[in-house]
Design an enzyme around this catalytic site. Structure first.
Site, PDB file in Angstrom:
ATOM      1  N   ARG A 282       1.178  -1.124  -0.054  1.00 41.04           N
ATOM      2  CA  ARG A 282      -0.001  -0.298   0.282  1.00 41.04           C
ATOM      3  C   ARG A 282       1.033   1.377   0.008  1.00 41.04           C
ATOM      4  NH1 ARG A 282      -1.737  -3.111   3.954  1.00 41.04           N
ATOM      5  NH2 ARG A 282      -4.244  -4.281   3.359  1.00 41.04           N
TER       6      ARG A 282
ATOM      7  N   LYS B  14      -2.844  -1.516   8.217  1.00 36.86           N
ATOM      8  CA  LYS B  14      -4.441  -2.246   8.738  1.00 36.86           C
ATOM      9  C   LYS B  14      -5.122  -2.309   9.319  1.00 36.86           C
ATOM     10  CE  LYS B  14      -7.989  -0.244   5.157  1.00 36.86           C
ATOM     11  NZ  LYS B  14      -7.459  -0.890   3.519  1.00 36.86           N
TER      12      LYS B  14
ATOM     13  N   ARG C 210      -1.056  -0.826  -6.645  1.00 37.10           N
ATOM     14  CA  ARG C 210      -1.361  -1.964  -5.685  1.00 37.10           C
ATOM     15  C   ARG C 210      -2.369  -2.706  -7.082  1.00 37.10           C
ATOM     16  NH1 ARG C 210      -1.734  -3.883  -1.089  1.00 37.10           N
ATOM     17  NH2 ARG C 210      -3.808  -3.908  -0.101  1.00 37.10           N
TER      18      ARG C 210
ATOM     19  N   HIS D 101      -3.740  -9.075   3.149  1.00 36.31           N
ATOM     20  CA  HIS D 101      -6.098  -9.062   3.745  1.00 36.31           C
ATOM     21  C   HIS D 101      -6.361  -9.959   4.637  1.00 36.31           C
ATOM     22  CE1 HIS D 101      -7.515  -7.193  -0.530  1.00 36.31           C
ATOM     23  NE2 HIS D 101      -6.522  -6.090   1.116  1.00 36.31           N
TER      24      HIS D 101
ATOM     25  N   TYR E 256     -10.609  -5.611  -5.277  1.00 36.00           N
ATOM     26  CA  TYR E 256     -10.018  -5.786  -6.301  1.00 36.00           C
ATOM     27  C   TYR E 256     -10.801  -6.779  -6.938  1.00 36.00           C
ATOM     28  CZ  TYR E 256      -5.996  -3.488  -3.849  1.00 36.00           C
ATOM     29  OH  TYR E 256      -5.716  -3.587  -3.160  1.00 36.00           O
TER      30      TYR E 256
END
Length: 381
Positions: A209, A241, A321, A344, A354
């Site tokens: 990221r 994140k 990304r 993720h 995505y």
């Protein structure tokens, strides 16, 4: 004279001068005199509404200040927010949204006069100008500002909470570079004149990221084992994140080569700058060692894009990304593996964020059925 009952208080509304006056009995003061709450208006309905509002403020302990406006509330909120440990980028973003979307449009309204209708009209008026995500942020800023005002007894209730955030204009959809475009960009990024070349190469080949790349430190990079460790991000408290975003990734050969060249370049810059060099151990920084801002990254990124024959304004750094995900998917990498690589916590998030970059797999069932019932297929003539 019409008798009324508002909450537990009795009173009356009567004509006085050119309008009406409403009075509620609140009992007696310590000196024995009657304690009455009065409000004036053009008609009975207006007077009654003012009395209802006054009783609500009385019961909640609010001490409304008639000159305390919406702009005062949001400015006080931002002043308090500025003292927190939230990121400077969040503070700057909030200030920009308040100055551009709240104060000029509803800032002059006294907070005690602000109604749910005012908030709804304001939000609906921004739907053609702001994306839904931005509308959510500005609405939330107003809600939080009024909540703070309530805690300080400036107003009795939060009318902004009574309104739903409307749907805004469609945001700019993210996209990804094609293989040919990515190859052209990476070829250009290897040239020494591009200060952000290594950043671009690492972003495309690792899927990091933008907020993970900016605070990346040399102590997080092991060039001998071709590994990068993602331990922080340029966001709240410097945390990644999610917990799964803390990960170790292998580095592609071209990324290792680009980072070695960058480290050599930085060593020369540190020597030239001397005592003025600010050593933050950052992989990506200015000549004097100071961190890049988001604007700096976009500026240098456009230079690489334009030199590669791509239109710089059509792309943004976060789409590197997306390009990583698209190239992985096109190359047959499973969504489970891609999900782990991009940090993720589930493949569902990868699919949602995505979905345009992932290669569809809807023909898998057909291909398996053709194999299962191969013997039943009609023979060619």
């Amino acid at each position: 004279m019409a008798k009324i009952l508002i909450g537990k208080y009795e009173g009356s509304i009567y004509r006085e001068g050119d309008g009406y006056t409403g009075a509620l009995s609140l009992g007696f003061k310590p000196n024995g005199k009657r304690n009455r709450l009065k409000r004036k208006g053009k008609n009975r309905t207006e007077v009654r509404d003012k009395l209802i509002k006054a009783v609500r403020e009385l019961e909640t302990g609010a001490k409304p200040a008639p000159n305390y406006r919406v702009e005062n509330a949001v400015n006080d909120f931002l002043a308090a927010f500025a003292t927190t440990d939230r990121s400077d980028s969040s503070k700057k973003t909030y200030r920009t949204l308040v100055d551009g979307q709240i104060i000029p449009l509803i800032g002059r309204i006294p907070l005690t006069d602000l109604s749910a209708d005012d908030v709804e009209k304001w939000l609906n008026g921004r739907t053609k100008h702001l994306a839904t995500s931005t509308l959510n942020i500005v609405h939330n800023l107003l809600v939080r500002s009024i909540k703070r005002a309530m805690r300080h007894d400036k107003v009795g209730r939060n009318v902004a909470e009574l309104v739903d955030t409307p749907v805004g204009k469609d945001g700019r959809p993210s996209k990804s570079l094609s293989l040919e475009q990515a190859d052209a960009l990476l070829t250009e990024a290897t040239k020494p004149e591009h200060r952000l070349g290594a950043y671009v190469i690492l972003a495309v080949t690792s899927g990091l990221r933008t907020e993970e790349l900016r605070p990346l430190k040399w102590s997080d990079v092991d060039l001998d084992s071709a590994t990068v460790y993602v331990l922080r991000a340029d966001r709240h408290k410097g945390e990644t994140k999610t917990l799964l975003s803390r990960r170790g990734l292998g580095l592609a050969d071209m990324a290792v080569e680009a980072l070695r060249a960058l480290r050599t370049r930085q060593a020369a810059e540190r020597l030239q700058a001397g005592e003025t060099y600010q050593d933050h151990d950052l992989v990506f920084c200015h000549e004097d060692g100071t961190p890049y801002t988001g604007n700096s990254i976009r500026y240098f990124f456009r230079k690489v894009l334009n030199a590669a024959g791509l239109v710089g304004d059509e792309w943004c750094p976060r789409e590197l990304r997306h390009t990583f995900v698209s190239l992985m998917s096109d190359h047959g990498v499973s969504i489970e593996t891609i999900s782990k690589l991009v940090g993720h916590k589930s493949t569902k998030i990868t699919e949602e964020v995505y979905r345009h970059q992932l290669k569809p797999e809807i023909r898998d069932g057909v291909e398996h059925m053709n194999l299962i019932f191969k013997s039943k297929a009609p023979k060619s003539a």
